[in-house]
Scaffold this motif. Structure first.
Motif, mmCIF file in Angstrom:
data_model
loop_
_atom_site.group_PDB
_atom_site.id
_atom_site.type_symbol
_atom_site.label_atom_id
_atom_site.label_comp_id
_atom_site.label_asym_id
_atom_site.label_seq_id
_atom_site.Cartn_x
_atom_site.Cartn_y
_atom_site.Cartn_z
ATOM 1 N N SER A 308 33.538 28.609 48.524
ATOM 2 C CA SER A 308 34.532 29.650 48.795
ATOM 3 C C SER A 308 35.365 29.859 47.537
ATOM 4 O O SER A 308 35.507 28.938 46.713
ATOM 5 N N SER A 309 35.910 31.071 47.394
ATOM 6 C CA SER A 309 36.796 31.385 46.266
ATOM 7 C C SER A 309 38.174 31.727 46.804
ATOM 8 O O SER A 309 38.301 32.563 47.706
ATOM 9 N N TYR A 311 41.663 33.335 45.596
ATOM 10 C CA TYR A 311 42.235 34.125 44.502
ATOM 11 C C TYR A 311 43.759 34.125 44.630
ATOM 12 O O TYR A 311 44.298 34.482 45.676
ATOM 13 N N THR A 349 41.542 31.691 39.944
ATOM 14 C CA THR A 349 40.528 31.552 40.985
ATOM 15 C C THR A 349 40.202 30.079 41.190
ATOM 16 O O THR A 349 39.978 29.355 40.221
ATOM 17 N N SER A 354 33.154 24.833 50.696
ATOM 18 C CA SER A 354 33.712 25.333 51.956
ATOM 19 C C SER A 354 33.818 24.263 53.026
ATOM 20 O O SER A 354 34.701 24.324 53.889
ATOM 21 N N THR A 379 44.200 35.286 48.554
ATOM 22 C CA THR A 379 43.103 35.702 49.437
ATOM 23 C C THR A 379 41.920 34.761 49.257
ATOM 24 O O THR A 379 41.816 34.043 48.254
ATOM 25 N N GLU A 381 37.545 34.351 49.686
ATOM 26 C CA GLU A 381 36.233 34.958 49.876
ATOM 27 C C GLU A 381 35.241 33.837 50.140
ATOM 28 O O GLU A 381 35.134 32.888 49.353
ATOM 29 N N ARG A 382 34.533 33.939 51.249
ATOM 30 C CA ARG A 382 33.605 32.885 51.659
ATOM 31 C C ARG A 382 32.170 33.255 51.290
ATOM 32 O O ARG A 382 31.911 34.329 50.782
ATOM 33 N N ASN A 383 31.268 32.319 51.589
ATOM 34 C CA ASN A 383 29.834 32.538 51.370
ATOM 35 C C ASN A 383 29.527 32.906 49.916
ATOM 36 O O ASN A 383 28.873 33.905 49.617
ATOM 37 N N ILE A 384 30.014 32.052 49.029
ATOM 38 C CA ILE A 384 29.779 32.235 47.604
ATOM 39 C C ILE A 384 28.664 31.296 47.146
ATOM 40 O O ILE A 384 28.589 30.139 47.566
ATOM 41 N N ASP A 416 31.093 38.065 40.975
ATOM 42 C CA ASP A 416 32.483 37.840 41.384
ATOM 43 C C ASP A 416 33.243 36.957 40.405
ATOM 44 O O ASP A 416 34.466 37.029 40.310
ATOM 45 N N GLN A 432 27.693 36.689 45.849
ATOM 46 C CA GLN A 432 27.529 36.556 47.293
ATOM 47 C C GLN A 432 26.273 35.741 47.601
ATOM 48 O O GLN A 432 25.213 35.947 46.988
#
Length: 450
Positions: A308-309, A311, A349, A354, A379, A381-384, A416, A432
């Motif tokens: 996961s990221s 930010y 970042t 995860s 924020t 972002e998942r599934n990285i 990303d 992704q």
């Protein structure tokens, strides 16, 4: 004198063990043989170590373990029967397994480690018996007798420095030494395992201890490939790579070699040779301190998912003294480790695994970061997936990043995150996860086909 290690697939059956004896016979320098527990004979089979974990868990809580114990004994017995060994070695293994049940259950981590260590330990006894039957003078070596001393960390033991001086005495042996991998003993005499796959670590420790000329690691592939053969069709094999390149590739997802295994060998500059038990004539891959550079800038492409990221944006972040420290303290307070932390002048970042957090814990972390850092926004972002290109030659070659960016662009893959370490041995891209395999294929095409 060389150290040679065989993995679980190389010792899964009697027919495999016959290959092992022949390989050791072919080189008189192969005097120390490190063995794993028997692995899978087929995709549907079970590893002996997995069976032992189940056995230990059942014994710990007082459940019936007779069925899994029978499975374990039958695995050793089938190997012994295939090799024509007598019942004596199986009786010895059965006695050892029975004795494990009576261990100290008040220390469950050590209790279970004793079960896990027995896979390699009992297999070493069986292998030594077969070597002697085949006319190769050999003896089983107990890690305690050899002086392999480790820290009190069940499942994550670290070798203690005094081990190396004690292990050097193994050079005096006139026989081939069969040494169980995966574990050592604490100073108070408890069996303690390395992290999973740790037989590679044992081999490297022994190579360091005896000042070996070479550490040979036999597995079930002809070489380390430039990309995952389950993703890229017939990728090229890598003939030579450096310790740093191997470390980066292991971290990035290559599973041929345990990523901690090279450290003891690296300290003395001992080369490591990856070979195939089923095809020993194949040249394999040699890992060394330095290698001859070629026209190829990138030597391998690795990938892994499950990240996961997070930010963090804050205006004038770069002028705020101690901002990075505050971020790390918040992560530490939650018991969370991070993998990468690239930053800009007003943003940062955090890339992390995860599986360290539940959804609720993640939400709590985001709130804490925003409030305590007084951030403009935080924020996630998942599934990285992280895609890594690795090669010492990238420092000397132009257009490496251009090739990679073009490969992503032509396959409509958005980047990303980009992170390059100071060593310039690797570049990592965050994308992704749904594009992971496509990205590996695109990069392989760019660097190895075109």
């Amino acid at each position: 004198m060389n150290v040679i290690k065989f993995g679980g697939s190389s010792l899964a059956s009697g027919s495999q063990l016959k290959k092992v004896v022949q390989i050791v016979k072919e080189d008189a320098a192969r005097k120390i043989v490190v063995v794993s527990a028997p692995g899978k004979r087929s995709a549907e089979d079970e590893k002996v170590t997995d069976l032992l974990i189940g056995f230990g868990m059942k014994a710990l809580v007082g459940h019936d373990y007779s069925a899994v114990l029978s499975k374990i004994i039958n695995r050793y017995q089938s190997i012994a029967e295939e090799l024509g060994l007598g019942n004596e070695i199986i009786d010895e293994i059965r006695t050892n397994l029975d004795s494990l049940v009576n261990g100290n259950k008040d220390e469950p981590d050590y209790y279970l480690d004793a079960f896990k260590a027995s896979g390699e330990n009992n297999n070493a006894k069986l292998v030594a018996a077969y070597f002697n039957q085949e006319g190769v003078p050999a003896r089983y070596m107990d890690p305690k007798e050899a002086g392999l001393v480790v820290t009190n960390e069940p499942g994550n033991a670290q070798v203690l420095p005094e081990s190396y001086e004690q292990l050097y005495k193994l050079r005096e042996s006139k026989e081939v030494i069969i040494f169980p991998g995966f574990f050592g003993y604490t100073k108070d005499g408890k069996a303690c395992t390395f992290s999973r796959g740790g037989s590679d670590i044992t081999g490297s420790i022994l190579a360091n201890g005896i000042k070996a000329g070479l550490y040979e690691n036999f597995t079930d592939v002809d070489a380390i490939f430039a990309a995952n053969p389950n993703v890229v069709e017939n990728p090229i094999g890598i003939k030579e790579l450096t310790y740093r390149e191997m470390r980066e590739l292991s971290y990035g997802g290559f599973s041929v070699l345990h990523d901690e295994a090279l450290q003891p060998a690296f300290k003395l500059g001992i080369p490591v040779q990856i070979k195939n038990t089923n095809n020993p004539s194949a040249p394999g891959t040699r890992i060394m301190k330095e290698r001859q550079m070629s026209e190829q800038s990138v030597i391998g492409i690795a990938s892994s998912s499950g990240f996961s990221s997070i930010y963090i944006d804050k205006y004038l972040m770069n002028r705020e003294i101690g901002f990075g420290r505050k971020v790390l303290e918040i992560l530490e307070s939650k018991g969370i480790s991070y993998e990468h932390m690239p930053s800009g002048i007003d943003n940062l970042t955090i890339i992390l695994h995860s599986n360290q957090m539940t959804t609720e814990e993640e939400d709590s972390l985001l709130v804490q970061l925003k409030e305590e850092l007084d951030a403009d926004s935080v924020t996630v972002e998942r599934n990285i997936a992280l895609i890594m290109i690795v090669g010492e030659g990238m420092r000397e070659k132009m257009f490496t990043m251009s090739k990679a960016a073009t490969a992503f662009s032509e396959n409509t893959i958005n980047i990303d995150m980009i992170n390059q370490g100071a060593s310039e041995v690797s570049v990592m891209f965050g994308i992704q996860a749904k594009h992971e395999d496509l990205a590996v294929k695109a990069l392989y095409e760019a660097f190895f086909v075109k």
